[in-house]
Design a protein around this motif. Structure first.
Motif, PDB file in Angstrom:
ATOM      1  N   THR A 193       0.850  -1.190   0.000  1.00 54.07           N
ATOM      2  CA  THR A 193       0.000   0.000   0.000  1.00 54.07           C
ATOM      3  C   THR A 193       0.884   1.238   0.000  1.00 54.07           C
ATOM      4  O   THR A 193       1.694   1.430   0.912  1.00 54.07           O
ATOM      5  CB  THR A 193      -0.913   0.027   1.240  1.00 54.07           C
ATOM      6  N   PRO A 194       0.787   2.089  -1.007  1.00 47.57           N
ATOM      7  CA  PRO A 194       1.680   3.245  -1.061  1.00 47.57           C
ATOM      8  C   PRO A 194       1.375   4.252   0.034  1.00 47.57           C
ATOM      9  O   PRO A 194       0.243   4.348   0.520  1.00 47.57           O
ATOM     10  CB  PRO A 194       1.402   3.843  -2.449  1.00 47.57           C
ATOM     11  N   LEU A 195       2.378   4.973   0.436  1.00 44.77           N
ATOM     12  CA  LEU A 195       2.253   5.996   1.474  1.00 44.77           C
ATOM     13  C   LEU A 195       1.628   7.243   0.845  1.00 44.77           C
ATOM     14  O   LEU A 195       2.252   7.912   0.028  1.00 44.77           O
ATOM     15  CB  LEU A 195       3.641   6.316   2.051  1.00 44.77           C
ATOM     16  N   ARG A 196       0.388   7.532   1.219  1.00 37.30           N
ATOM     17  CA  ARG A 196      -0.339   8.636   0.604  1.00 37.30           C
ATOM     18  C   ARG A 196      -1.112   9.429   1.656  1.00 37.30           C
ATOM     19  O   ARG A 196      -1.660   8.852   2.600  1.00 37.30           O
ATOM     20  CB  ARG A 196      -1.338   8.124  -0.442  1.00 37.30           C
ATOM     21  N   ILE A 197      -1.188  10.721   1.461  1.00 39.10           N
ATOM     22  CA  ILE A 197      -2.035  11.582   2.295  1.00 39.10           C
ATOM     23  C   ILE A 197      -3.320  11.833   1.515  1.00 39.10           C
ATOM     24  O   ILE A 197      -3.309  12.489   0.470  1.00 39.10           O
ATOM     25  CB  ILE A 197      -1.340  12.914   2.623  1.00 39.10           C
ATOM     26  N   THR A 198      -4.427  11.286   2.000  1.00 42.29           N
ATOM     27  CA  THR A 198      -5.702  11.433   1.306  1.00 42.29           C
ATOM     28  C   THR A 198      -6.556  12.558   1.884  1.00 42.29           C
ATOM     29  O   THR A 198      -7.474  13.035   1.224  1.00 42.29           O
ATOM     30  CB  THR A 198      -6.504  10.129   1.357  1.00 42.29           C
ATOM     31  N   GLN A 199      -6.282  12.947   3.112  1.00 40.12           N
ATOM     32  CA  GLN A 199      -7.015  14.054   3.739  1.00 40.12           C
ATOM     33  C   GLN A 199      -6.066  14.897   4.569  1.00 40.12           C
ATOM     34  O   GLN A 199      -5.197  14.367   5.275  1.00 40.12           O
ATOM     35  CB  GLN A 199      -8.140  13.542   4.642  1.00 40.12           C
ATOM     36  N   LEU A 200      -6.219  16.194   4.472  1.00 40.35           N
ATOM     37  CA  LEU A 200      -5.566  17.146   5.370  1.00 40.35           C
ATOM     38  C   LEU A 200      -6.538  18.292   5.567  1.00 40.35           C
ATOM     39  O   LEU A 200      -6.847  19.007   4.623  1.00 40.35           O
ATOM     40  CB  LEU A 200      -4.235  17.651   4.806  1.00 40.35           C
ATOM     41  N   GLN A 201      -7.029  18.419   6.793  1.00 42.07           N
ATOM     42  CA  GLN A 201      -7.984  19.482   7.085  1.00 42.07           C
ATOM     43  C   GLN A 201      -7.695  20.068   8.455  1.00 42.07           C
ATOM     44  O   GLN A 201      -7.146  19.389   9.333  1.00 42.07           O
ATOM     45  CB  GLN A 201      -9.427  18.956   7.047  1.00 42.07           C
ATOM     46  N   ARG A 202      -8.046  21.329   8.601  1.00 43.73           N
ATOM     47  CA  ARG A 202      -7.981  21.941   9.918  1.00 43.73           C
ATOM     48  C   ARG A 202      -8.919  21.200  10.859  1.00 43.73           C
ATOM     49  O   ARG A 202     -10.019  20.802  10.477  1.00 43.73           O
ATOM     50  CB  ARG A 202      -8.388  23.413   9.850  1.00 43.73           C
ATOM     51  N   CYS A 203      -8.507  21.014  12.092  1.00 47.49           N
ATOM     52  CA  CYS A 203      -9.358  20.374  13.083  1.00 47.49           C
ATOM     53  C   CYS A 203      -9.131  21.056  14.425  1.00 47.49           C
ATOM     54  O   CYS A 203      -8.289  21.960  14.550  1.00 47.49           O
ATOM     55  CB  CYS A 203      -9.104  18.870  13.170  1.00 47.49           C
ATOM     56  N   GLY A 204      -9.870  20.609  15.436  1.00 49.42           N
ATOM     57  CA  GLY A 204      -9.799  21.297  16.718  1.00 49.42           C
ATOM     58  C   GLY A 204     -10.485  22.649  16.614  1.00 49.42           C
ATOM     59  O   GLY A 204     -11.529  22.798  15.985  1.00 49.42           O
ATOM     60  N   ASP A 205      -9.889  23.655  17.206  1.00 50.84           N
ATOM     61  CA  ASP A 205     -10.432  25.011  17.180  1.00 50.84           C
ATOM     62  C   ASP A 205     -10.027  25.697  15.882  1.00 50.84           C
ATOM     63  O   ASP A 205      -8.872  26.094  15.718  1.00 50.84           O
ATOM     64  CB  ASP A 205      -9.922  25.788  18.401  1.00 50.84           C
ATOM     65  N   LEU A 206     -10.975  25.849  14.964  1.00 54.17           N
ATOM     66  CA  LEU A 206     -10.660  26.464  13.674  1.00 54.17           C
ATOM     67  C   LEU A 206     -10.366  27.946  13.782  1.00 54.17           C
ATOM     68  O   LEU A 206      -9.854  28.548  12.830  1.00 54.17           O
ATOM     69  CB  LEU A 206     -11.814  26.236  12.679  1.00 54.17           C
ATOM     70  N   LEU A 207     -10.691  28.545  14.903  1.00 50.55           N
ATOM     71  CA  LEU A 207     -10.420  29.970  15.088  1.00 50.55           C
ATOM     72  C   LEU A 207      -9.052  30.215  15.706  1.00 50.55           C
ATOM     73  O   LEU A 207      -8.633  31.362  15.856  1.00 50.55           O
ATOM     74  CB  LEU A 207     -11.513  30.593  15.957  1.00 50.55           C
ATOM     75  N   GLU A 208      -8.345  29.154  16.057  1.00 48.91           N
ATOM     76  CA  GLU A 208      -6.992  29.274  16.598  1.00 48.91           C
ATOM     77  C   GLU A 208      -6.024  29.577  15.463  1.00 48.91           C
ATOM     78  O   GLU A 208      -5.936  28.830  14.471  1.00 48.91           O
ATOM     79  CB  GLU A 208      -6.592  27.974  17.296  1.00 48.91           C
ATOM     80  N   THR A 209      -5.296  30.674  15.558  1.00 48.71           N
ATOM     81  CA  THR A 209      -4.396  31.080  14.482  1.00 48.71           C
ATOM     82  C   THR A 209      -2.920  30.947  14.841  1.00 48.71           C
ATOM     83  O   THR A 209      -2.085  30.842  13.951  1.00 48.71           O
ATOM     84  CB  THR A 209      -4.672  32.543  14.086  1.00 48.71           C
TER      85      THR A 209
END
Length: 587
Positions: free
Chosen positions: A26-42
């Motif tokens: 199984t190849p090493l792949r990133i299928t999802q990357l999303q902000r999580c936790g507190d989206l208002l944290e900058t």
């Protein structure tokens, strides 16, 4: 009996080995990357990644080439959470390394704009039969108010929660306590009547669905489609002209944002983009989530810009310029699956991350829109209330773009409803009139045996929207990526695929002369254009105007030029030639 037991044990061990080897393969792949936790944290934003192929044992997460510290990474069940220090880390590519493998690089934007998508149990069908969000809406706050402060005040008043934001547009996403559409609509009405509220945007999902008219009738030869815009001539000119030592032209890196979900990095067209692409400063790089299959919309759109050559699939225009190019960044991102609102959030982040060109191969029609024959349009439909909210959000985006980033160009598909692209009550976003929005229609090779520069060499793709708002047409049909090397890719047709041809040539023009502004780029595209269709009398007559007709001012004020009055067809070669000339003219 012992022989039978031994045979069974051997079979079990063999099957186990097969299973282990299959898992290891199984190849090493990133299928999802999303902000999580507190989206208002900058300051310390958190990102959640899904990484198929990641095994137990040591691995390295890199962002901008630098490894993240162990205390910034949290491994969970099938997921990795990473925390990034936004003060010391600029937006950039992230990838994972393990046991000699490198994943696909994904773009981590540390901008402040992020919205969330609705869960499957938090959507419902409205009266029009469209899927709509029940408890998530976006509120556009009037300019005179502190956005986040007012959003929190309103949220408290309506027992809601602020869960997402597009701060540059003073837009904040609320999770309402609504359990059904009646409760949601009542809340929307009350919030919309607040003095501090400009508009409330409701989201109707489905913008991610593929609705391109892929059937090629008659059968399409993609090589002829490329010829119609002088694709290879443009590649040859860029390579040959920029290699001349006697008249050196310095090229400049250009960043392109592509609003799509993902790209298949297992396809031969993209298999060499894994890991640290930017170790070679002059090559084109692609940053995207990994797709399940090569036939997806994002893979096809991105392939027109960046696919590797001679793999049996697509051939990327910018990729062909690597030998002499400045290093193009192609960033594929949609922020989340939250429809149009997410498209705008991603666009804001990409612009703030330095994108000069945005490729928008998407658009929507309002229910009730009619095509050129008077029949109802049936693609990418939205309700009237959703359209009004989207229109306000898009208006805020283009006002912000003009105010803060006047050099950015948005290239948008005209649409595939065989309708009119300029009717703002029925079509978005192509109906907006601004120097920074370029609208692209689609054409295909005609059956006539005429010269390349003849207006009848191509004909409008039947499904393509048209009229005076369309700036230029380009080839609507392209070869898609194939899952196997040397295998012919499927043909895809639609204005989505005409759009990156224009976006790509604009990026190449900017690499030659980064001082070109949107109005100048449009002028050069139109001055360089070949023609399509019959001569217009400059009146917006039904479907006769495939694009805005070519004007005398776009042909050196020669009133006798035969191109005048015809619609405009992309000439990639001539556009690059004029970009080089603009250096001499001081434009």
């Amino acid at each position: 009996m012992r022989k039978l037991q031994a045979a069974v044990v051997g079979l079990v061990m063999a099957l186990s080995c097969i299973s282990i080897n299959a898992a290891a393969a199984t190849p090493l792949r990133i299928t999802q990357l999303q902000r999580c936790g507190d989206l208002l944290e900058t300051r310390q934003p958190t990102f959640c990644l899904q990484v198929p192929g990641l095994e137990q044992g040591p691995s390295q997460v890199r962002i901008n080439g630098a490894p993240l510290a162990a205390d910034q990474i949290d491994h969970g069940a099938g997921q990795i959470r990473v925390q990034v220090d936004a003060a010391s880390t600029p937006s950039g590519p992230l990838w994972i390394e393990q046991q000699g493998q490198s994943s696909n690089p994904v773009w981590v934007s540390l901008g402040s704009s992020h919205v969330v998508a609705a869960d499957q149990d938090a959507v419902a069908q409205n009266r029009d039969g469209l899927t709509t969000y029940v408890d998530l809406v976006s509120v556009i706050i009037e300019e005179g108010y502190d956005g986040i402060e007012e959003a929190r005040r309103l949220a408290k008043r309506y027992d809601a929660e602020v869960v997402g934001a597009i701060p540059p547009l003073n837009t904040y996403q609320f999770r309402l306590p609504a359990k059904n559409l009646e409760q949601r609509d009542a809340a929307v009405l009350r919030i919309g009547n607040e003095v501090s509220v400009d508009a409330v945007v409701i989201e109707e999902s489905g913008a991610e669905k593929l609705v391109e008219r892929d059937i090629a009738d008659p059968p399409i030869k993609t090589s002829e489609e490329e010829v119609s815009n002088r694709f290879l001539d443009a590649v040859n000119f860029y390579q040959r002209r920029l290699e001349k030592p006697s008249d050196h032209i310095e090229t400049h890196p250009v960043r392109i944002g592509v609003i799509e979900r993902d790209v298949d990095f297992d396809a031969p067209d993209f298999s060499d983009y894994l890991g640290d692409c930017r170790s070679d400063m002059t090559r084109t790089c692609v940053y995207a989530r990994d797709a399940q299959a090569a036939g997806g919309h994002g893979t096809t759109v991105t392939g027109i810009l960046a696919a590797g050559w001679d793999n049996g699939g697509s051939n990327g225009f910018l990729r062909a310029l690597d030998q002499v190019g400045p290093g193009f960044d192609v960033i594929v991102d949609r922020n989340s699956d939250a429809g149009i609102t997410a498209n705008i959030a991603a666009s804001v982040n990409l612009v703030e991350d330095g994108a000069r060109v945005l490729n928008w191969s998407w658009g929507i029609h309002r229910i009730g829109a009619r095509d050129v024959n008077g029949d109802p349009v049936d693609s990418l439909l939205r309700s009237g209330i959703a359209m009004s909210g989207y229109e306000e959000l898009l208006e805020e985006f283009f006002l912000w773009l003009r105010r803060e980033h006047p050099d950015v160009v948005v290239v948008n598909s005209a649409g595939n409803g065989a309708s009119f692209s300029s009717r703002d009550d029925y079509r978005l976003p192509s109906s907006f009139v601004t120097d920074q929005l370029f609208v692209v229609g689609g054409h295909q090779r005609s059956s006539k045996d005429v010269d390349l520069d003849d207006p009848d060499y191509v004909t409008r793709r039947k499904a393509s929207n048209s009229d005076m708002r369309v700036d230029i047409t380009a080839a609507a049909c392209t070869a898609g990526s194939s899952p196997l090397a040397e295998q012919t890719g499927p043909v895809h047709c639609g204005t989505s695929y005409a759009t990156p041809l224009v976006a790509g040539v604009i990026a190449a023009m900017l690499s030659i002369n980064p001082e070109l502004q949107p109005d100048q780029l449009r002028m050069l595209l139109r001055r360089s254009a070949m023609t399509i269709g019959g001569e217009s009398d400059f009146e917006p007559m039904e479907a006769d105007d495939l694009t805005a007709p070519i004007l005398p001012s776009e042909r050196g004020n020669d009133l006798q030029d035969p191109d005048i009055g015809h619609s405009a067809r992309l000439d990639m070669f001539k556009a690059l030639e004029l970009a080089v000339e603009s250096l001499k003219n001081g434009r």
